[in-house]
Design a protein around this motif. Structure first.
Motif, PDB file in Angstrom:
ATOM      1  N   CYS A  39       5.606   1.369   3.046  1.00  0.00           N
ATOM      2  CA  CYS A  39       7.254   1.068   2.719  1.00  0.00           C
ATOM      3  C   CYS A  39       6.983  -0.163   1.281  1.00  0.00           C
ATOM      4  O   CYS A  39       6.651   0.045  -0.393  1.00  0.00           O
ATOM      5  CB  CYS A  39       8.790   1.149   2.809  1.00  0.00           C
ATOM      6  SG  CYS A  39       8.953   2.746   3.155  1.00  0.00           S
ATOM      7  N   LEU A  40       6.144  -1.628   2.284  1.00  0.00           N
ATOM      8  CA  LEU A  40       5.725  -2.363   1.657  1.00  0.00           C
ATOM      9  C   LEU A  40       4.678  -2.809   0.770  1.00  0.00           C
ATOM     10  O   LEU A  40       4.177  -2.617  -0.434  1.00  0.00           O
ATOM     11  CB  LEU A  40       6.362  -3.622   2.512  1.00  0.00           C
ATOM     12  CG  LEU A  40       7.615  -4.408   3.180  1.00  0.00           C
ATOM     13  CD1 LEU A  40       7.350  -5.447   4.079  1.00  0.00           C
ATOM     14  CD2 LEU A  40       8.435  -4.732   1.561  1.00  0.00           C
ATOM     15  N   GLY A  41       4.023  -1.833   1.925  1.00  0.00           N
ATOM     16  CA  GLY A  41       2.430  -1.447   0.540  1.00  0.00           C
ATOM     17  C   GLY A  41       3.120  -0.990  -0.595  1.00  0.00           C
ATOM     18  O   GLY A  41       2.057  -0.936  -1.241  1.00  0.00           O
ATOM     19  N   VAL A  42       3.442   0.305  -0.175  1.00  0.00           N
ATOM     20  CA  VAL A  42       4.030   0.886  -1.469  1.00  0.00           C
ATOM     21  C   VAL A  42       4.515   0.662  -2.998  1.00  0.00           C
ATOM     22  O   VAL A  42       4.225   0.608  -4.023  1.00  0.00           O
ATOM     23  CB  VAL A  42       4.509   2.260  -1.567  1.00  0.00           C
ATOM     24  CG1 VAL A  42       4.817   2.937  -2.252  1.00  0.00           C
ATOM     25  CG2 VAL A  42       3.918   3.553  -0.364  1.00  0.00           C
ATOM     26  N   LEU A  43       5.609  -0.788  -2.420  1.00  0.00           N
ATOM     27  CA  LEU A  43       5.976  -1.404  -3.612  1.00  0.00           C
ATOM     28  C   LEU A  43       4.888  -2.207  -3.336  1.00  0.00           C
ATOM     29  O   LEU A  43       4.957  -2.729  -5.560  1.00  0.00           O
ATOM     30  CB  LEU A  43       7.305  -1.772  -2.930  1.00  0.00           C
ATOM     31  CG  LEU A  43       8.893  -1.360  -2.222  1.00  0.00           C
ATOM     32  CD1 LEU A  43       9.733  -1.980  -1.637  1.00  0.00           C
ATOM     33  CD2 LEU A  43       8.796  -0.137  -3.416  1.00  0.00           C
ATOM     34  N   SER A  44       3.839  -2.845  -3.115  1.00  0.00           N
ATOM     35  CA  SER A  44       3.289  -3.987  -3.461  1.00  0.00           C
ATOM     36  C   SER A  44       2.534  -3.500  -4.532  1.00  0.00           C
ATOM     37  O   SER A  44       2.396  -3.481  -5.262  1.00  0.00           O
ATOM     38  CB  SER A  44       2.827  -4.554  -2.525  1.00  0.00           C
ATOM     39  OG  SER A  44       3.984  -5.514  -1.391  1.00  0.00           O
TER      40      SER A  44
END
Length: 244
Positions: A39-44
């Motif tokens: 999720c953090l990767g997608v958000l980034s």
């Protein structure tokens, strides 16, 4: 039956809790961590994409703003140039109006003026054909004594007017007495209109029959053309002056 007995026994005596598999708990945690990281990767990625879009947008907006400033400056310069041209045209128009008004006033004044008795009027000048004959210098002296001078022919209309009442050879106010070949009118202006007869001026030609020819006459054969002639030969002359 054995299960029943075991349950009863457990009710009477504390039974130990069933053992759990520690590997299952670790696997669940890893899955949670992986989901969070994903999720953090997608958000980034989304954030980075948003920043890129915003950067491109502001870059394009900046270029558009710069272009708009350039266009605005150009329009301002053109507007100022148009204003200057308009101001200049307005001044020229006012000057033309003033000149027209002055010319109209002068024409009205001239309409009220007349020529002395015996003189003929055309446009803005009075003309007199002499009744006697003499040299070019004598003719000029006579004209000056009348407040005039030998005629200066400025245009074809004036030439036609003169030819209508001239009867024979007569002097006009054109000569090259000062410098051979440089023809000037008595008012100091150089020659522009040229009505020379064929092969004229010739300064007497090769024969020298008439001597040196420095003064100009209207000829008897065709009073609309000019011929250079000896200044001492006697003939009539034409005087010209302004109306009174």
């Amino acid at each position: 039956m054995e299960e029943v007995y075991e349950n009863v026994a457990c009710k009477k005596h504390a039974c130990p809790a069933p053992a759990t598999d520690p590997r299952g708990s670790s696997s669940s945690k890893r899955r949670v961590y992986l989901a969070v990281i994903l999720c953090l990767g997608v958000l980034s990625v989304c954030l980075l994409a948003g920043l890129i879009v915003l950067g491109v947008h502001y870059h394009i907006s900046g270029e558009m703003a710069a272009d708009l400033f350039v266009i605005q400056d150009q329009l301002s310069e053109r507007l100022q140039a148009s204003k200057d041209n308009l101001s200049s045209l307005t001044e020229e128009r006012n000057q033309l109006k003033a000149n027209l008004s002055q010319l109209t006033e002068e024409m009205n004044k001239l309409k009220e003026k007349t020529c002395p008795a015996g003189w003929r009027m055309s446009t803005f000048s009075c003309y007199l054909l002499s009744t006697k004959s003499g040299s070019w210098d004598q003719g000029r002296e006579d004209c000056r004594g009348r407040g005039a001078d030998l005629v200066v022919i400025d245009n074809d209309e004036e030439q036609k007017f003169l030819s209508a009442f001239v009867k024979g050879n007569c002097w006009i106010g054109l000569s090259d007495k000062e410098t051979e070949g440089t023809w000037k009118w008595v008012d100091g202006t150089t020659l522009t209109l040229k009505n020379w007869d064929t092969n004229q001026p010739d300064n007497g030609g090769s024969s020298g029959k008439w001597g040196e020819e420095d003064c100009v006459q209207l000829t008897d054969s065709n009073r609309t053309i000019w011929n250079d002639f000896n200044c001492e030969k006697p003939m009539q002359w034409i005087c010209e002056k302004g109306p009174i």
